[in-house]
Design a protein around this motif. Structure first.
Motif, short mmCIF file in Angstrom:
data_model
loop_
_atom_site.label_atom_id
_atom_site.label_comp_id
_atom_site.label_asym_id
_atom_site.label_seq_id
_atom_site.Cartn_x
_atom_site.Cartn_y
_atom_site.Cartn_z
N ASP A 262 0.77 -1.17 -0.11
CA ASP A 262 0.08 -0.05 0.02
C ASP A 262 0.77 1.26 0.04
OD1 ASP A 262 -2.19 -1.46 0.04
OD2 ASP A 262 -2.51 -1.34 2.17
N LEU A 263 2.07 1.06 0.89
CA LEU A 263 2.58 2.61 1.08
C LEU A 263 3.71 2.85 -0.23
CD1 LEU A 263 3.46 2.31 4.81
CD2 LEU A 263 1.67 3.54 3.65
N LEU A 264 4.24 1.60 -0.71
CA LEU A 264 5.12 1.86 -1.84
C LEU A 264 4.25 2.31 -3.11
CD1 LEU A 264 8.26 1.63 -2.23
CD2 LEU A 264 7.77 -0.63 -3.21
N ASP A 265 2.99 1.81 -3.23
CA ASP A 265 2.08 2.26 -4.21
C ASP A 265 2.91 2.08 -5.63
OD1 ASP A 265 -0.38 3.06 -5.26
OD2 ASP A 265 0.44 5.30 -5.14
N ALA A 266 3.32 0.95 -6.00
CA ALA A 266 4.08 1.09 -7.18
C ALA A 266 2.79 0.73 -8.36
CB ALA A 266 4.57 -0.52 -7.25
N GLY A 267 3.29 1.33 -9.66
CA GLY A 267 2.36 1.18 -10.79
C GLY A 267 2.90 0.46 -12.02
N ASP A 268 1.65 0.21 -12.71
CA ASP A 268 2.21 -0.31 -13.89
C ASP A 268 3.13 0.10 -14.64
OD1 ASP A 268 0.06 -2.07 -13.56
OD2 ASP A 268 -1.21 -1.16 -15.18
N GLY A 269 4.15 -0.64 -15.09
CA GLY A 269 5.37 0.09 -16.00
C GLY A 269 6.53 0.31 -15.14
N GLN A 270 6.38 0.76 -13.89
CA GLN A 270 7.56 0.93 -13.10
C GLN A 270 8.51 0.02 -12.95
OE1 GLN A 270 5.66 2.59 -9.61
NE2 GLN A 270 5.75 4.76 -10.51
N ARG A 271 9.67 0.17 -12.76
CA ARG A 271 10.93 -0.50 -12.43
C ARG A 271 10.81 -0.50 -10.77
NH1 ARG A 271 16.78 -1.16 -13.39
NH2 ARG A 271 16.95 -3.64 -13.89
N VAL A 272 10.79 -2.03 -10.39
CA VAL A 272 10.81 -1.72 -8.61
C VAL A 272 11.97 -2.79 -8.39
CG1 VAL A 272 9.63 -2.54 -6.74
CG2 VAL A 272 8.39 -1.52 -8.86
N LEU A 273 12.60 -2.49 -7.19
CA LEU A 273 13.82 -3.25 -6.61
C LEU A 273 13.23 -3.43 -4.96
CD1 LEU A 273 16.47 -4.56 -6.28
CD2 LEU A 273 17.08 -2.10 -5.33
N ASP A 274 13.15 -4.85 -4.68
CA ASP A 274 13.01 -5.37 -3.44
C ASP A 274 14.45 -5.74 -2.96
OD1 ASP A 274 12.11 -6.69 -1.15
OD2 ASP A 274 10.89 -7.91 -1.90
N ALA A 275 14.97 -4.96 -2.07
CA ALA A 275 16.45 -5.00 -1.90
C ALA A 275 16.62 -6.17 -1.10
CB ALA A 275 16.87 -3.62 -1.53
N CYS A 276 15.91 -6.68 -0.20
CA CYS A 276 16.28 -7.73 0.92
C CYS A 276 15.03 -8.70 0.65
CB CYS A 276 16.14 -7.24 2.30
SG CYS A 276 17.69 -5.96 2.29
N ALA A 277 14.81 -9.70 -0.32
CA ALA A 277 13.73 -9.99 -0.89
C ALA A 277 13.31 -11.39 -0.32
CB ALA A 277 13.84 -10.19 -2.40
N ALA A 278 14.16 -12.24 0.11
CA ALA A 278 13.93 -13.55 0.62
C ALA A 278 12.64 -13.50 1.96
CB ALA A 278 14.95 -14.26 1.05
N PRO A 279 11.89 -14.21 2.06
CA PRO A 279 11.48 -15.44 0.84
C PRO A 279 10.62 -14.89 -0.20
CG PRO A 279 9.90 -15.49 3.11
CD PRO A 279 11.05 -14.56 3.13
N ARG A 289 -0.24 -6.78 -7.44
CA ARG A 289 -1.01 -5.55 -7.39
C ARG A 289 -0.93 -4.71 -8.63
NH1 ARG A 289 -1.99 -2.42 -2.64
NH2 ARG A 289 -2.90 -3.80 -1.06
N ALA A 290 0.35 -4.95 -9.14
CA ALA A 290 0.75 -4.16 -10.56
C ALA A 290 1.66 -4.75 -11.34
CB ALA A 290 1.17 -2.64 -10.06
N ASP A 291 1.62 -4.50 -12.82
CA ASP A 291 2.39 -5.00 -13.89
C ASP A 291 3.68 -4.38 -13.85
OD1 ASP A 291 0.64 -7.12 -14.70
OD2 ASP A 291 -0.46 -5.55 -15.97
N VAL A 292 4.72 -4.67 -13.00
CA VAL A 292 5.97 -4.10 -12.75
C VAL A 292 7.07 -4.72 -13.01
CG1 VAL A 292 4.90 -2.55 -10.69
CG2 VAL A 292 5.99 -4.73 -10.38
N GLU A 293 8.28 -4.15 -13.42
CA GLU A 293 9.47 -4.95 -13.87
C GLU A 293 10.06 -4.97 -12.50
OE1 GLU A 293 13.69 -4.38 -16.06
OE2 GLU A 293 11.95 -3.07 -16.77
N LEU A 294 10.14 -5.99 -11.64
CA LEU A 294 10.51 -6.29 -10.41
C LEU A 294 12.02 -6.90 -10.35
CD1 LEU A 294 8.76 -6.60 -7.07
CD2 LEU A 294 10.46 -8.19 -7.62
N VAL A 295 12.85 -6.59 -9.59
CA VAL A 295 13.89 -7.28 -9.36
C VAL A 295 14.08 -7.66 -7.67
CG1 VAL A 295 16.47 -6.90 -8.94
CG2 VAL A 295 15.37 -5.76 -11.09
N ALA A 296 14.01 -8.81 -7.56
CA ALA A 296 14.28 -9.47 -6.03
C ALA A 296 15.55 -9.82 -5.92
CB ALA A 296 13.27 -10.56 -6.01
N LEU A 297 16.23 -9.05 -4.83
CA LEU A 297 17.55 -9.02 -4.72
C LEU A 297 17.68 -9.76 -3.34
CD1 LEU A 297 20.49 -8.21 -5.58
CD2 LEU A 297 20.11 -6.18 -3.84
#
Length: 455
Positions: A262-279, A289-297
């Motif tokens: 909710d707070l990050l509020d990422a939108g379609d087409g945005q590039r998103v980094l989840d920096a400490c992703a596991a699990p 929530r959205a069609d984002v390009e996500l990098v799970a690091l």
């Protein structure tokens, strides 16, 4: 003349039948071994449960094993002291499993409400199963005395904050410093079992659909009042047996963690980094929530398969990368992100109710190094954020140095960063962010701070 038969000597008595096994002794021995690993070796409660479950066939026994280990970890500092108060001298250091077994028995009587007659005999026999027969008599005497005197023992333990709350002194003092008006509530919340919360996968159906499926299966559940994707179960359950699990209709995720999307509020087409992703729970929620390009690091390659498995079950895809958030040059392709989530490594002091072994494993000396790591990650990833982009700094800690202290130091050093206001339902004002305390809204303790890069 009659033939004399040779004398065979006195007839030997028939061997005594082997004693009948005492029901529950083997299970308690298994639990004692596991608890000793948690308390004395620093192994996580989740790890020992994973290791023990294959050796426990009956689902009811597995449930008792889990309940006993969770409550024994939660209440160790109280019941270990209770048992010690009944002894003339402590057990030798090598008798770790014997000590763990005695605490388990006391917890089953006092916390789980198991009748003392159903605890004492199996626990005494469990000493023998563990190869500790020399302590069987001691266990019998101590546990019978504990059952008789536990109210008086409890009254004595209540005189000291450590044994009353079953929290280490350093954490009690830290909570009193950071949350003087709420410290007692936090300690009490940490000692209550957390509700099981699900997160509906919007790409596989609606919350109303899943609630209907759960109801048809006899599972009592309700929609969370403040979170659009959350369902709270009335009772804990094996989620893999719930309708919809196999096809990825939901995940297990506490409401405080669900608020991140909710707070990050990422939108379609945005590039998103989840920096400490596991699990991968928060990555999955953002993708739902959205069609984002996500990098799970994540910096631990061994944890990456778990991220991939969780995303695959939910029908989601992301770029899963092994890399150190402190060294972006080793993995970043140079393209900026419009959204960055830093769910920073922390003391986990906000999720003690869910992971009670934190009380046994975390130390006061851990906090300063954690703060330095948090500050370094935030500084390292800020340069990856596009102008006008937003970065959410989050922890599952309730300690101010890890939260508002980190953001205050960062903002003082970065003129291109500004804090954005967060809605009041996210928790108490804490510097530029908000702090949900354990149990509030039925959720874990969680901190949120939202920053925007000035264009």
């Amino acid at each position: 003349m009659s033939e004399r038969r040779p004398s065979r000597g006195p007839r030997k008595p028939a061997p005594a039948p082997a004693p009948a096994p005492v029901p529950g002794a083997g299970l308690r021995a298994e639990a004692a071994r596991a608890l000793a690993r948690v308390v004395f070796e620093g192994v996580s409660l989740r790890r020992v449960l994973v290791d023990a479950n294959p050796r426990v066939a009956d689902p009811r026994d597995r449930a008792l094993l889990a309940a006993s280990l969770f409550e024994a970890s939660r209440w160790w500092l109280r019941h270990d002291a209770a048992i010690a108060s009944l002894m003339d001298k402590p057990l030798p250091p090598k008798a770790r499993e014997a000590r763990a077994l005695l605490v388990l028995a006391a917890v089953q009587i006092d916390v789980l409400g198991v009748a003392d007659y159903a605890v004492v005999a199996p626990s005494v026999e469990a000493m023998r199963v563990l190869g500790l027969a020399q302590y069987a008599g001691l266990a019998n005497a101590l546990l019978r005395r504990y059952a008789r005197e536990r109210e008086a023992i409890g009254a004595r333990l209540d005189q000291d904050a450590v044994t009353r709350s079953a929290h280490p002194r350093w954490l009690i003092d830290a909570l009193a410093r950071d949350w003087p008006d709420r410290a007692g509530e936090i300690l009490a919340a940490n000692n209550r079992e957390a509700a099981l919360t699900l997160r509906v996968n919007r790409r596989r159906g609606t919350r109303e659909d899943l609630l209907a499926r759960l109801a048809a299966d006899g599972v009592a559940a309700a929609a969370h009042a403040d979170l659009a994707d959350a369902i709270v179960l009335e009772r804990s359950s094996d989620v893999t047996r719930l309708p919809g699990y196999a096809e990825g209709a939901f995940s297990v995720q506490d409401g405080a963690a669900q608020r991140v999307a909710d707070l990050l509020d990422a939108g379609d087409g945005q590039r998103v980094l989840d920096a400490c992703a596991a699990p991968g729970g928060k990555s999955a929620h953002l993708l739902e929530r959205a069609d984002v390009e996500l990098v799970a690091l994540d910096n631990d390659p061994a944890r990456l398969p778990r991220i991939g498995e969780n995303l695959a079950r939910l029908g989601l895809g992301a770029s899963v990368v092994a890399g150190d958030a402190l060294a972006p040059a080793n993995w970043w392709d140079g393209r900026p992100f419009q959204r960055i989530l830093i769910d920073a490594p922390c003391s986990a002091s906000g999720i003690v109710r869910r992971q009670p072994d934190i009380k046994l494993h975390r130390r006061a000396a851990d906090i300063a190094p954690l703060v330095r790591t948090q500050q370094a990650i935030l500084a390292a990833l800020w340069s990856l954020l596009a102008p006008g982009g937003r970065l959410l700094y989050a922890t599952c800690s309730v300690l101010r140095p890890e939260n508002e202290g980190v953001l205050a130091a960062f903002l003082a050093d970065h003129d291109d960063a500004r804090a954005l206001p967060l809605p009041g339902h996210c928790g108490h004002a804490a510097g530029v962010g908000r702090q949900n305390l354990p149990g509030e809204g039925g959720m874990d303790g969680f901190y949120y701070g939202l920053l925007e890069k000035i264009a």
